[in-house]
Design an enzyme around this catalytic site. Sequence first.
Site, PDB file in Angstrom:
ATOM      1  N   ASP A 164      47.454  33.596  55.765  1.00  0.00           N
ATOM      2  CA  ASP A 164      46.053  33.880  55.487  1.00  0.00           C
ATOM      3  C   ASP A 164      45.216  33.886  53.875  1.00  0.00           C
ATOM      4  O   ASP A 164      46.162  34.098  53.137  1.00  0.00           O
ATOM      5  CB  ASP A 164      45.306  35.134  55.987  1.00  0.00           C
ATOM      6  CG  ASP A 164      43.843  35.083  56.236  1.00  0.00           C
ATOM      7  OD1 ASP A 164      43.205  34.160  56.474  1.00  0.00           O
ATOM      8  OD2 ASP A 164      43.548  36.325  56.373  1.00  0.00           O
ATOM      9  N   HIS A 165      44.223  33.129  53.614  1.00  0.00           N
ATOM     10  CA  HIS A 165      43.826  33.465  52.526  1.00  0.00           C
ATOM     11  C   HIS A 165      44.765  32.684  51.261  1.00  0.00           C
ATOM     12  O   HIS A 165      45.083  33.431  50.309  1.00  0.00           O
ATOM     13  CB  HIS A 165      43.228  34.553  52.091  1.00  0.00           C
ATOM     14  CG  HIS A 165      42.069  35.053  52.671  1.00  0.00           C
ATOM     15  ND1 HIS A 165      41.082  36.128  52.367  1.00  0.00           N
ATOM     16  CD2 HIS A 165      41.412  34.369  53.747  1.00  0.00           C
ATOM     17  CE1 HIS A 165      40.006  36.204  53.145  1.00  0.00           C
ATOM     18  NE2 HIS A 165      40.323  35.343  54.079  1.00  0.00           N
ATOM     19  N   GLU A 273      30.652  33.043  47.175  1.00  0.00           N
ATOM     20  CA  GLU A 273      30.303  32.956  45.787  1.00  0.00           C
ATOM     21  C   GLU A 273      30.218  31.470  45.235  1.00  0.00           C
ATOM     22  O   GLU A 273      31.524  30.847  45.724  1.00  0.00           O
ATOM     23  CB  GLU A 273      31.049  33.739  44.769  1.00  0.00           C
ATOM     24  CG  GLU A 273      30.777  35.212  45.180  1.00  0.00           C
ATOM     25  CD  GLU A 273      31.709  36.210  44.092  1.00  0.00           C
ATOM     26  OE1 GLU A 273      31.502  37.261  44.060  1.00  0.00           O
ATOM     27  OE2 GLU A 273      32.611  35.558  43.478  1.00  0.00           O
ATOM     28  N   TYR A 283      36.708  38.169  37.949  1.00  0.00           N
ATOM     29  CA  TYR A 283      35.560  37.877  38.901  1.00  0.00           C
ATOM     30  C   TYR A 283      35.478  38.903  39.765  1.00  0.00           C
ATOM     31  O   TYR A 283      34.489  38.945  40.827  1.00  0.00           O
ATOM     32  CB  TYR A 283      35.781  36.434  39.626  1.00  0.00           C
ATOM     33  CG  TYR A 283      35.662  35.368  38.531  1.00  0.00           C
ATOM     34  CD1 TYR A 283      34.279  34.901  38.550  1.00  0.00           C
ATOM     35  CD2 TYR A 283      36.613  35.055  37.686  1.00  0.00           C
ATOM     36  CE1 TYR A 283      34.184  33.763  37.417  1.00  0.00           C
ATOM     37  CE2 TYR A 283      36.214  34.344  36.560  1.00  0.00           C
ATOM     38  CZ  TYR A 283      35.093  33.533  36.463  1.00  0.00           C
ATOM     39  OH  TYR A 283      34.872  32.583  35.647  1.00  0.00           O
TER      40      TYR A 283
END
Length: 475
Positions: A164-165, A273, A283
């Site tokens: 995931d991700h 974002e 960030y």
Amino acid sequence: MKKRYHILGALVATTLLGSAFTYAVEAKSKELKIAPPFTGYVVTDGLDAPWDLTYGPDNLLWVTERLGKRITTINPKTGEKNTILTIEEALAAGGHQGVLGMAFEPSFLKPNSQNYLYVLYNYQADVSAPVDDYKKLVRYRFDVKSKKLINPTTILDKLPGGTDHNGGRVVFGPDGMLYISMGEFGNNQFANYTLPIEAQRLPTTAEIAAGDYSAYVGKVLRIAPDGTIPNDNPVLDSVKSHVYTLGHRNPQGLVFVEDKLFSVEHGPSSDDELNLIEAGGNYGWPHIAGFQDNMGYRYANWSQAPNKENLAWDANIPAPGVPVQDETDWLKPANYKDPLKTFFTVRSDYDYHDADQYGGLAYALWPTIGPSSLTYYPENGPIKGFGNSILITTLKNGAVYKVKLNNQKNNVQGDEEKIFKTQNRYRDIVISPDKKTIYIITDNQGSTTTDYNLEPTSVVENPGSILAFKYQPQK
């Protein structure tokens, strides 16, 4: 230690095409319902979880097929497909695993070029490795005669990987360096809710010396084409590494606009974002989602809760004992960077359970768009109203968001516009050389919204396809 994997949204598709030979298909003529001055149609379908789409200098569309473990070229006029590489060692078992991003060297198919293509993919290490899933960046040479990718050379391996991700985008910068987006594996959520988010962790000198890149999660990397650390990379926490920026959740899009690097990043339940990526920037994830405004997001650190394995995880309501932090509780470092824009910021009392009547699809109505990639439409392009815009593909909306940039190309200008809506999940986007046609690849399955009343649905109308949106102004 072995990683635990999860999968909401682990959108695993059945392998549809496994052979490594040329296969022709009848050009698709199915029209899409798109408002003038555009016409929409299906170029081809049958792709196995397409992930990265590039318009090659050979006037073909190049696609990585994440679950298909291959790279395919498609003639945009006829739909003819040619498998030019199958990567047997690629690990493609989860929702974001498999063959991911690719990037042509800047001289690709020019005279005297080596015709290198750089490819990022997941792979399984040997049984003695500390984890069972890594990513590697591999350089291939394109053989013009055979139309195949040959001579694989590993540029950088043992990059952290997960189901995931994964992030997974790869682009060349005007400086000749490679930039790679790295997600944080969806820790602190779903079946990974007990695992800590490490997007703020930076590598140590000892780790870099040992080739231990485990701290590279939730980062954007800057890598020399030979895999080494560029001499002018930022020094972060007294260490120079491949890390260019940190504090990211899941940055799935990277694009250069002149010398400026832009990224789109998935938010949690709000605050996707659009970011301007600047060397050494932090960030904010997981302490901040969007702006530091205490709106719609609080950092609930499930990994630090007592008896965490026995807690019932919820994306937006922390269980008793889970430490919770307001965004303003985090002391921003000097290198912190705000996003340029969010999709979308909501009030602190926003009710994420208001759409629970849709069951497991309720999250499709949360205030996020699921940004999966982005590209730049130049200011001198022929499409009216598109000049100097960032085009962002979305998963949950099955649409493109057009965001105008300012004249300096370092900030946004005005509001976004939602275009090209269909009942699909858009994964990546490219623009034809004449700037009149926009091509988009779609996921094979997953949650999106209908194109008529914007209700959640798990039915995609054009799975594993390339869609074309052609500009045809009235004469």
